[in-house]
Design a protein around this motif. Structure first.
Motif, PDB file in Angstrom:
ATOM      1  N   GLU A   1      26.715  56.694  31.381  1.00  0.00           N
ATOM      2  CA  GLU A   1      27.827  55.798  31.057  1.00  0.00           C
ATOM      3  C   GLU A   1      28.170  54.977  32.290  1.00  0.00           C
ATOM      4  N   ALA A   2      28.119  53.656  32.135  1.00  0.00           N
ATOM      5  CA  ALA A   2      28.499  52.728  33.191  1.00  0.00           C
ATOM      6  C   ALA A   2      29.393  51.666  32.559  1.00  0.00           C
ATOM      7  N   VAL A   3      30.587  51.511  33.097  1.00  0.00           N
ATOM      8  CA  VAL A   3      31.587  50.626  32.507  1.00  0.00           C
ATOM      9  C   VAL A   3      32.162  49.717  33.583  1.00  0.00           C
ATOM     10  N   LEU A   4      32.198  48.428  33.291  1.00  0.00           N
ATOM     11  CA  LEU A   4      32.684  47.433  34.246  1.00  0.00           C
ATOM     12  C   LEU A   4      34.100  46.994  33.890  1.00  0.00           C
ATOM     13  N   PHE A   5      34.969  46.971  34.905  1.00  0.00           N
ATOM     14  CA  PHE A   5      36.336  46.468  34.784  1.00  0.00           C
ATOM     15  C   PHE A   5      36.437  45.248  35.701  1.00  0.00           C
ATOM     16  N   PRO A   6      36.233  44.025  35.165  1.00  0.00           N
ATOM     17  CA  PRO A   6      36.069  42.836  36.016  1.00  0.00           C
ATOM     18  C   PRO A   6      37.299  42.467  36.842  1.00  0.00           C
ATOM     19  N   ASP A   7      38.497  42.679  36.318  1.00  0.00           N
ATOM     20  CA  ASP A   7      39.717  42.228  37.007  1.00  0.00           C
ATOM     21  C   ASP A   7      40.645  43.402  37.289  1.00  0.00           C
ATOM     22  N   PHE A   8      40.089  44.476  37.821  1.00  0.00           N
ATOM     23  CA  PHE A   8      40.900  45.666  38.068  1.00  0.00           C
ATOM     24  C   PHE A   8      41.987  45.386  39.102  1.00  0.00           C
ATOM     25  N   PHE A   9      41.640  44.612  40.131  1.00  0.00           N
ATOM     26  CA  PHE A   9      42.606  44.195  41.149  1.00  0.00           C
ATOM     27  C   PHE A   9      42.872  42.700  41.002  1.00  0.00           C
ATOM     28  N   THR A  10      44.100  42.281  41.257  1.00  0.00           N
ATOM     29  CA  THR A  10      44.447  40.869  41.162  1.00  0.00           C
ATOM     30  C   THR A  10      43.771  40.099  42.292  1.00  0.00           C
ATOM     31  N   PRO A  11      43.618  38.776  42.148  1.00  0.00           N
ATOM     32  CA  PRO A  11      43.033  37.984  43.234  1.00  0.00           C
ATOM     33  C   PRO A  11      43.775  38.147  44.556  1.00  0.00           C
ATOM     34  N   ARG A  12      45.111  38.200  44.510  1.00  0.00           N
ATOM     35  CA  ARG A  12      45.874  38.364  45.750  1.00  0.00           C
ATOM     36  C   ARG A  12      45.628  39.741  46.370  1.00  0.00           C
ATOM     37  N   GLU A  13      45.667  40.789  45.564  1.00  0.00           N
ATOM     38  CA  GLU A  13      45.369  42.127  46.073  1.00  0.00           C
ATOM     39  C   GLU A  13      43.972  42.164  46.693  1.00  0.00           C
ATOM     40  N   SER A  14      43.018  41.565  45.995  1.00  0.00           N
ATOM     41  CA  SER A  14      41.629  41.580  46.450  1.00  0.00           C
ATOM     42  C   SER A  14      41.467  40.850  47.774  1.00  0.00           C
ATOM     43  N   ASP A  15      42.150  39.716  47.926  1.00  0.00           N
ATOM     44  CA  ASP A  15      42.086  38.968  49.189  1.00  0.00           C
ATOM     45  C   ASP A  15      42.641  39.790  50.346  1.00  0.00           C
TER      46      ASP A  15
END
Length: 203
Positions: free
Chosen positions: A18-32
């Motif tokens: 099982e492999a599952v992708l969550f594309p937007d788990f963190f917001t762009p601001r959090e990610s930056d």
């Protein structure tokens, strides 16, 4: 039939894992914010590895953090374990809550450009147990990530790991599938990957 985490997050593997992708788990601001912090404050090292009988430097920078003591060995390397920092603990807590599990270590990989890569491998070290649950977090430039059947070498399943995305791997994934982050000639910027895992004992 494919297993589902929920209707929006299908299993990417056709069978045996099982492999599952969550594309937007963190917001762009959090990610930056996380990307800038990890780029500057992680204790990055470039470690030597032996490939085909020759010692070469790994094509990426690495670091290991966690609440296990001493050193940890994997894939022929022995790495010292650094203590969690507050941002790492924040991410760890969020992942543990979402996926109802616990982690005691995180392997960091810093891919400086398209020439840095990770070859085909399985995260199947004895210290991870029989069917490990592994969560991979991506910050920075989008890179292609691939799975393929370990024995047959087909099919090859490709996906994009974007800034702030999370990839969950569980069940028999590490037994039946291998994965890699291939090099690319495309002009891509740096990417930082955090791979959270539960070590049952030191390797």
């Amino acid at each position: 039939m494919q297993h589902l985490i929920d209707a929006a997050h299908p299993n990417l593997l056709p069978a045996h894992g099982e492999a599952v992708l969550f594309p937007d788990f963190f917001t762009p601001r959090e990610s930056d914010i996380y990307f800038d912090y990890f780029k500057n404050d992680v204790s990055w090292k470039q470690e030597p590895v032996v490939l085909f009988g020759k010692k070469r430097m790994q094509p990426r920078l690495t670091a290991l953090y966690g609440d296990i003591n001493g050193e940890y060995s994997y894939s022929g390397l022995t790495m010292g374990v650094n203590d969690w920092t507050s941002p790492m603990a924040e991410i760890k807590e969020k992942l543990e809550k979402r996926f109802e599990t616990s982690f005691n270590s995180c392997l960091f990989n810093y891919y400086r450009d398209g020439k840095d890569y990770m070859g085909w491998h399985r995260d199947n070290e004895h210290a991870l147990g029989e069917y490990p649950l592994i969560v991979s977090v991506s910050f920075g430039s989008t890179r292609i990530f691939q799975f393929r059947d370990y024995k047959e070498k087909m099919p090859v399943i490709s996906l994009e790991l974007d800034h702030g995305s999370v990839l969950l791997m569980k069940r028999q994934t590490q037994e039946y599938w291998e994965h890699r982050l291939p090099k690319t000639t495309l002009p891509v910027g740096p990417r930082i990957n955090l791979t959270f895992r539960l070590l049952l004992h030191k390797g």
